[in-house]
Design an enzyme around this catalytic site. Structure first.
Site, short mmCIF file in Angstrom:
data_model
loop_
_atom_site.label_atom_id
_atom_site.label_comp_id
_atom_site.label_asym_id
_atom_site.label_seq_id
_atom_site.Cartn_x
_atom_site.Cartn_y
_atom_site.Cartn_z
N GLU A 167 -0.49 -9.91 -8.99
CA GLU A 167 -1.81 -10.53 -9.01
C GLU A 167 -2.83 -9.46 -9.37
O GLU A 167 -2.71 -8.31 -8.94
CB GLU A 167 -2.15 -11.13 -7.65
N LYS A 216 15.49 -10.12 -8.15
CA LYS A 216 14.14 -10.36 -7.65
C LYS A 216 14.04 -10.03 -6.15
O LYS A 216 13.13 -9.33 -5.71
CB LYS A 216 13.77 -11.83 -7.92
N ALA A 264 -0.13 5.01 1.42
CA ALA A 264 -0.16 4.62 2.84
C ALA A 264 -1.40 3.78 3.10
O ALA A 264 -2.39 3.89 2.39
CB ALA A 264 -0.17 5.87 3.69
N CYS A 272 3.67 -12.67 -1.66
CA CYS A 272 5.05 -12.34 -2.08
C CYS A 272 5.81 -11.48 -1.09
O CYS A 272 6.79 -11.93 -0.51
CB CYS A 272 5.01 -11.67 -3.45
N LYS A 332 -5.47 -7.41 -1.71
CA LYS A 332 -5.57 -6.20 -2.54
C LYS A 332 -6.75 -6.41 -3.48
O LYS A 332 -7.27 -7.53 -3.58
CB LYS A 332 -4.26 -5.95 -3.29
C1 UGA Z 1 4.27 -8.23 -5.99
C2 UGA Z 1 5.12 -7.40 -6.96
O1 UGA Z 1 4.49 -6.14 -7.17
C3 UGA Z 1 5.32 -8.13 -8.29
O2 UGA Z 1 6.16 -7.37 -9.13
C4 UGA Z 1 5.94 -9.50 -8.03
O3 UGA Z 1 6.06 -10.25 -9.21
C5 UGA Z 1 5.06 -10.27 -7.06
O4 UGA Z 1 4.91 -9.51 -5.83
C6 UGA Z 1 5.74 -11.60 -6.78
O5 UGA Z 1 6.85 -11.60 -6.23
O6 UGA Z 1 5.21 -12.64 -7.17
P1 UGA Z 1 1.65 -8.70 -5.68
O7 UGA Z 1 2.01 -9.40 -4.42
O8 UGA Z 1 0.70 -9.36 -6.62
O9 UGA Z 1 2.97 -8.38 -6.55
O10 UGA Z 1 0.95 -7.33 -5.27
P2 UGA Z 1 1.33 -5.78 -5.24
O11 UGA Z 1 0.43 -5.06 -6.15
O12 UGA Z 1 2.75 -5.55 -5.37
O13 UGA Z 1 0.87 -5.42 -3.74
C7 UGA Z 1 1.45 -6.05 -2.61
C8 UGA Z 1 0.88 -5.47 -1.34
O14 UGA Z 1 1.32 -4.14 -1.13
C9 UGA Z 1 -0.66 -5.41 -1.29
O15 UGA Z 1 -1.11 -5.82 -0.02
C10 UGA Z 1 -0.96 -3.94 -1.51
O16 UGA Z 1 -2.17 -3.55 -0.95
C11 UGA Z 1 0.22 -3.30 -0.82
N1 UGA Z 1 0.53 -1.93 -1.31
C12 UGA Z 1 0.95 -1.74 -2.58
C13 UGA Z 1 0.44 -0.86 -0.44
O17 UGA Z 1 0.06 -1.01 0.74
N2 UGA Z 1 0.77 0.40 -0.89
C14 UGA Z 1 1.18 0.61 -2.16
O18 UGA Z 1 1.49 1.79 -2.51
C15 UGA Z 1 1.28 -0.48 -3.03
#
Ligand code: UGA
Length: 443
Positions: A167, A216, A264, A272, A332
């Site tokens: 997203e 996945k 962190a 997701c 996010k």
């Molecule tokens: C995630 C995956 O990254 C996608 O590849 C996947 O397609 C999607 O889920 C799905 O299954 O539909 P998304 O949920 O949009 O995508 O967001 P991310 O950018 O992955 O972040 C997920 C969460 O992890 C957020 O709350 C973000 O703040 C957190 N995060 C991410 C961290 O706390 N630390 C990080 O280093 C990275």
């Protein structure tokens, strides 16, 4: 160019539909939410996603994208049908696949009355593709359901093409993926995928349907594991006086580890990771292979929400009647999505302790109003900070970095900042007189 149908106009479905239309295909997108479809027909977006609105408008103008609430209509018009409907979690932690089943039934029934043609080329052919995140073996069920209900005159294949869109950058991710994963049962289906993904430069992993489904599960869980890993490291950093940001940087240069997903913070959220990790744990349990590593990933993530509250207590003593301003509510940045947002959970924890909350988010306030009661939603960050004892930064929106913190310092009743995303510059803030606490870097 092909006729493509996408069932589900959520984050995955609508982006997929608009992007395939952009590649020149004729796309029908269906959703059972008639209100959403009406709004889409008027070119009103149901959610914010960078670049999506222009894509939808452009495709509709060229008559390459149309919206309907009828899956039957879509099924009749499309040769390749992507199922991108929601798979919410049930109370037992399993994904609820009833929408996937329902859509399969509707597609199958759309062909009622079709007689078996003697000449096979005249038989209608449909490639039915799982796009939603579904547990391994869902493909089998879709196939059995379709076989049972569709008239014999319809020829079909089932495939799995899991999406990896994030997203906030979903449109970019569609056109520039790290890889495309396709699970098929035969060459006919494989060829269709090769054709529709031809303009996209990315390695394609062709495999069987079960392996595609598992890729996945395994990918999302591994990314969640990386986040919980660095959050666990952040706790150790705090105890020994190290800086988790430096530790992550030092680890990340190792190409075997990589820099991504080592930030962190307050833990992962969104529609997701929390759901997918839980579903994988439940599935592993059910097939007799308990996945305790993932149980720990989940536990660390849950506990991480409490870190911000503990830090606020350490700075303010009692939280009762203290004014706390919350910057960021979406799970996010660059999205208005608040599903499973750690920021909302933390705001609710503050409320439980009797604190008074003022908050600001660039995009997610309307959505958050449904989940946060007794909170003041402010028009800008300065208004939110006015009179507060503590500022909690919970979503790392870029605009927060550019704020005038000297002004914020003057507006606040006492100068405390808990930076739940290690997003701000601790030194600069300390120079301005703030007491700053980050995650795993309070040195
Ligand atoms: C995630 C995956 O990254 C996608 O590849 C996947 O397609 C999607 O889920 C799905 O299954 O539909 P998304 O949920 O949009 O995508 O967001 P991310 O950018 O992955 O972040 C997920 C969460 O992890 C957020 O709350 C973000 O703040 C957190 N995060 C991410 C961290 O706390 N630390 C990080 O280093 C990275």
């Amino acid at each position: 160019m092909r006729r493509i149908g996408v069932v589900g106009a959520g984050h995955v479905g609508l982006v997929t539909a608009a992007c395939f239309a952009r590649l020149g295909h004729t796309v029908v997108c269906a959703d059972n939410d008639t209100d959403k479809i009406c709004r889409l027909k008027k070119l009103e977006m149901p959610f914010f996603e960078s670049g999506l609105e222009d894509l939808v408008k452009g495709a509709v103008r060229k008559s390459r994208l149309l919206f309907t609430s009828s899956v039957a209509e879509l099924a009749k018009k499309s040769e390749i049908i992507f199922i991108a409907v929601g798979t919410p979690t049930t109370l037992e932690g399993r994904p609820d696949l009833s929408f996937v089943e329902q859509v399969t039934i509707e597609i199958a029934k759309a062909f009622t009355g079709i007689k078996k043609e003697p000449v096979s080329e005249k038989r209608p052919y449909r490639l039915i593709v799982e796009k939603s995140t579904v547990p391994v073996l869902t493909g089998e069920w879709v196939k059995r359901t379709f076989e049972l209900l569709a008239p014999t005159g319809v020829d079909f294949d089932i495939a799995a093409n899991p999406e990896f869109l994030r997203e906030g950058s979903a449109v970019h991710d569609f056109f520039h993926p790290d890889r495309i994963v396709i699970g098929t049962e035969n060459v006919r289906a494989k060829k269709l995928f090769e054709e529709i993904y031809k303009p996209i430069q990315a390695p394609i992993v062709f495999c069987d349907i079960r392996s595609a489904e598992l890729i996945k599960h395994a990918s999302n869980s591994f990314l969640a594991l990386k986040i919980s890993y660095i959050n666990a490291i952040s706790r150790i950093c705090e105890k020994v006086g190290a800086d988790v940001e430096k530790v992550a940087e030092g680890m990340g240069y190792d190409t075997r580890i990589g820099k991504a997903f080592l930030r962190a913070g307050i833990g992962y959220g969104g529609s997701c990771f929390p759901k997918d990790v839980r579903a994988f744990i439940t599935l592993a349990q059910e097939i007799g292979v308990p996945f305790r590593l993932l149980e720990e990933v989940e536990a660390i993530n849950r506990e991480q929400r409490l870190v911000v509250v503990r830090k606020a207590r350490e700075l303010l003593w009692n939280l009762k009647d203290k004014k706390i301003c919350v910057f960021g509510l979406s799970f996010k940045p660059d999205t208005d999505d608040i599903r499973e947002s750690p920021a909302i959970e933390i705001a609710n924890l503050f409320l439980k302790e009797g604190a008074k909350i003022k908050c600001y988010d660039p995009k997610a306030m309307d959505a958050a109003k449904k989940l946060l009661t007794g909170v003041r939603f402010c028009r800008n960050p300065y208004e939110a900070a006015r009179g507060c004892h503590l500022l909690a930064l919970l979503t790392e929106w870029k605009e927060f970095k550019a704020l005038d913190f000297a002004r914020i310092r003057k507006l606040m009743q006492s100068p405390h900042i808990v930076d739940g995303r290690n997003f701000l510059d601790p030194e600069a803030l300390r120079k301005l007189g703030f007491v700053y606490r980050g995650i795993g870097r309070d040195i």
